[in-house]
Design an enzyme around this catalytic site. Structure first.
Site, PDB file in Angstrom:
ATOM      1  N   CYS A  33      -1.414   1.138  -5.821  1.00 53.23           N
ATOM      2  CA  CYS A  33      -0.119   0.450  -5.878  1.00 53.23           C
ATOM      3  C   CYS A  33      -0.038  -0.462  -7.082  1.00 53.23           C
ATOM      4  CB  CYS A  33       0.105  -0.359  -4.595  1.00 53.23           C
ATOM      5  SG  CYS A  33      -1.161  -1.617  -4.353  1.00 53.23           S
ATOM      6  N   CYS A 103      -4.044  -3.174   2.093  1.00 53.83           N
ATOM      7  CA  CYS A 103      -3.744  -4.465   1.441  1.00 53.83           C
ATOM      8  C   CYS A 103      -4.714  -5.540   1.913  1.00 53.83           C
ATOM      9  CB  CYS A 103      -2.322  -4.896   1.744  1.00 53.83           C
ATOM     10  SG  CYS A 103      -1.117  -3.586   1.556  1.00 53.83           S
TER      11      CYS A 103
HETATM   12 FE1  FES Z   1      -0.514  -2.869  -2.773  1.00 51.82          FE
HETATM   13 FE2  FES Z   1      -0.099  -3.924  -0.469  1.00 51.82          FE
HETATM   14  S1  FES Z   1       1.036  -2.332  -1.367  1.00 51.82           S
HETATM   15  S2  FES Z   1      -1.693  -4.365  -1.833  1.00 51.82           S
END
Ligand code: FES
Length: 149
Positions: A33, A103
């Site tokens: 991400c 996360c």
């Molecule tokens: Fe990347 Fe939560 S979406 S750390």
């Protein structure tokens, strides 16, 4: 979707900021991400975490887990902090949506990376602490055995 605790820590993050001359700093990123988390630890002579601060450039769940995990490790010894896993952090937040569990892993990795930095600076070994992996696309193959004979 998010528990009240997650929302609370996201809206009012604890321990946000930086520590000057920190005893240990850990920086980790999630290549999937692109989110980044930086943890600063202030550790006293007895090995007790006096203060912890974080900067997180990432999603709400990453902010909430950084916030609560810094709260959870302050006042603990380095060894006790090693026992704070993403599972504990997630439980303390009354759960995270399944898609957001990675996360919380970021917080655990950031703390360990800061502890590693501290141990390097002090020239000590922390039981159970492994060198953080800088490059998450590479996997360690320490246990690769080609059973040829
Ligand atoms: Fe990347 Fe939560 S979406 S750390």
């Amino acid at each position: 979707m998010y528990s009240e605790k997650v929302m609370d820590h996201f809206m009012n993050p604890r321990n946000m900021g930086e520590i000057e001359n920190a005893s240990g700093v850990g920086l980790v990123g999630n290549p999937k991400c692109g989110d980044i988390m930086k943890i600063y630890l202030d550790i006293d002579e007895a090995g007790v975490i006096r203060d912890a601060k974080f900067r997180t450039f990432g999603c709400g769940a990453a902010v909430a887990t950084s916030s609560i995990s810094t709260e959870m490790i302050v006042g603990k010894t380095v060894q006790q902090a090693m026992e704070v896993t993403n599972k504990h952090v997630t439980e303390a937040l009354d759960g995270l949506p399944p898609l957001k569990v990675h996360c919380s892993l970021l917080a655990e990795e950031a703390i360990r990376s800061a502890l590693w930095d501290y141990a390097q600076k002090k020239g000590i070994v922390i039981d159970g602490l492994e060198k953080p992996c800088d490059d998450h696309d590479h996997h360690h193959h320490d246990h690769d055995h080609d059973d040829e004979d």
